[in-house]
Design a protein around this motif. Structure first.
Motif, short mmCIF file in Angstrom:
data_model
loop_
_atom_site.label_atom_id
_atom_site.label_comp_id
_atom_site.label_asym_id
_atom_site.label_seq_id
_atom_site.Cartn_x
_atom_site.Cartn_y
_atom_site.Cartn_z
N ASP A 82 6.20 12.85 -23.69
CA ASP A 82 5.45 13.37 -22.55
C ASP A 82 5.71 14.85 -22.29
O ASP A 82 5.20 15.41 -21.32
CB ASP A 82 5.79 12.58 -21.28
CG ASP A 82 5.28 11.15 -21.34
OD1 ASP A 82 4.34 10.89 -22.09
OD2 ASP A 82 5.84 10.30 -20.61
N HIS A 83 6.52 15.47 -23.11
CA HIS A 83 6.91 16.87 -22.90
C HIS A 83 6.11 17.79 -23.81
O HIS A 83 6.31 17.80 -25.02
CB HIS A 83 8.41 17.05 -23.14
CG HIS A 83 9.24 16.23 -22.22
ND1 HIS A 83 9.43 16.53 -20.89
CD2 HIS A 83 9.91 15.07 -22.44
CE1 HIS A 83 10.19 15.61 -20.34
NE2 HIS A 83 10.49 14.71 -21.24
N LEU A 84 5.22 18.55 -23.20
CA LEU A 84 4.44 19.52 -23.96
C LEU A 84 5.32 20.66 -24.43
O LEU A 84 6.31 21.00 -23.79
CB LEU A 84 3.30 20.09 -23.10
CG LEU A 84 2.21 19.11 -22.70
CD1 LEU A 84 1.20 19.82 -21.79
CD2 LEU A 84 1.52 18.54 -23.92
N HIS A 85 4.94 21.25 -25.53
CA HIS A 85 5.58 22.48 -25.99
C HIS A 85 5.30 23.54 -24.92
O HIS A 85 4.24 23.51 -24.28
CB HIS A 85 4.97 22.88 -27.34
CG HIS A 85 5.63 24.04 -27.97
ND1 HIS A 85 5.36 25.33 -27.59
CD2 HIS A 85 6.54 24.12 -28.97
CE1 HIS A 85 6.09 26.16 -28.33
NE2 HIS A 85 6.81 25.44 -29.16
N PRO A 86 6.21 24.49 -24.70
CA PRO A 86 5.98 25.52 -23.68
C PRO A 86 4.66 26.27 -23.84
O PRO A 86 4.05 26.64 -22.84
CB PRO A 86 7.18 26.45 -23.85
CG PRO A 86 8.25 25.59 -24.42
CD PRO A 86 7.54 24.60 -25.30
N VAL A 87 4.22 26.48 -25.06
CA VAL A 87 2.94 27.17 -25.25
C VAL A 87 1.78 26.28 -24.81
O VAL A 87 0.85 26.74 -24.15
CB VAL A 87 2.75 27.65 -26.71
CG1 VAL A 87 1.38 28.25 -26.91
CG2 VAL A 87 3.85 28.66 -27.08
N GLN A 88 1.84 25.01 -25.13
CA GLN A 88 0.80 24.09 -24.67
C GLN A 88 0.74 24.06 -23.14
O GLN A 88 -0.34 24.10 -22.57
CB GLN A 88 1.06 22.67 -25.20
CG GLN A 88 0.87 22.52 -26.69
CD GLN A 88 1.31 21.15 -27.17
OE1 GLN A 88 2.43 20.72 -26.92
NE2 GLN A 88 0.41 20.46 -27.85
N GLN A 89 1.91 23.98 -22.51
CA GLN A 89 1.95 23.94 -21.05
C GLN A 89 1.39 25.22 -20.46
O GLN A 89 0.63 25.18 -19.48
CB GLN A 89 3.39 23.70 -20.56
CG GLN A 89 3.46 23.48 -19.07
CD GLN A 89 2.70 22.24 -18.62
OE1 GLN A 89 2.95 21.14 -19.11
NE2 GLN A 89 1.75 22.41 -17.71
N ALA A 90 1.73 26.36 -21.04
CA ALA A 90 1.24 27.64 -20.53
C ALA A 90 -0.28 27.73 -20.68
O ALA A 90 -0.96 28.26 -19.79
CB ALA A 90 1.92 28.80 -21.25
N PHE A 91 -0.84 27.22 -21.76
CA PHE A 91 -2.30 27.22 -21.93
C PHE A 91 -2.96 26.39 -20.84
O PHE A 91 -4.00 26.79 -20.30
CB PHE A 91 -2.70 26.72 -23.32
CG PHE A 91 -2.87 27.81 -24.34
CD1 PHE A 91 -4.11 28.09 -24.89
CD2 PHE A 91 -1.79 28.57 -24.76
CE1 PHE A 91 -4.28 29.09 -25.82
CE2 PHE A 91 -1.94 29.57 -25.69
CZ PHE A 91 -3.18 29.84 -26.23
#
Length: 163
Positions: A82-91
């Motif tokens: 359930d943890h997005l990569h930081p870049v995915q989350q920022a997008f």
């Protein structure tokens, strides 16, 4: 046809394929990894970008035989549970997508950039992302998302962790 061994997203696959067909074709048609998109078929738009040994590479012009045994990461391999990569989350946080067709390629290129340079300037981001095309024109939001990911967890992003 040949048996080709691929290491994708931490899993090993053996596929029967012509070594000259594109990695994108094998990803989408044989392995059902459809996050990488077919855009131009000429390596110019970036929609098909994956990481090969940590470097951004256009899968539509990469012959599958040339990546046998190399570590490949697709958009499907970035999030951990359930943890997005930081870049995915920022997008997501920056609403850096509209139709989202280009998004997986943009994210993969951004991950490669941040692995190479954990704190890029705006100019470095623009220059690195130059080969990724967004038909919707969300470029300013994409740049902001990459800046946010870099600031939020530069060490985690640079090491491919934080997921």
């Amino acid at each position: 046809m040949a048996t080709i061994h691929l290491a994708i997203n931490g899993q090993t696959y053996s596929v029967e394929a012509d070594p000259q067909i594109s990695l994108l074709t094998v990803l989408r048609e044989q392995l059902d990894l459809t996050g990488s998109k077919y855009g131009c078929g000429e390596g110019q738009c970036g929609a098909c970008t994956v990481l090969v040994e940590g470097k951004a590479q256009r899968s539509c012009i990469t012959r599958v035989g040339s990546v046998s045994g190399k570590q490949i990461t697709t958009i499907e391999g970035l999030a951990k549970g359930d943890h997005l990569h930081p870049v995915q989350q920022a997008f997501l946080d920056e609403d850096a997508m509209q139709c989202a067709y280009c998004t997986s390629g943009m994210i993969m290129s951004a991950v490669a950039l941040l692995q190479k340079n954990a704190d890029p300037s705006e100019r470095q981001i623009v220059d690195f992302m130059d080969g990724n095309i967004c038909r919707c024109g969300t470029y300013s939001r994409i740049v902001r998302a990459i800046q946010k990911a870099a600031k939020a967890q530069p060490a985690a992003v640079a090491n491919g962790a934080g997921r």
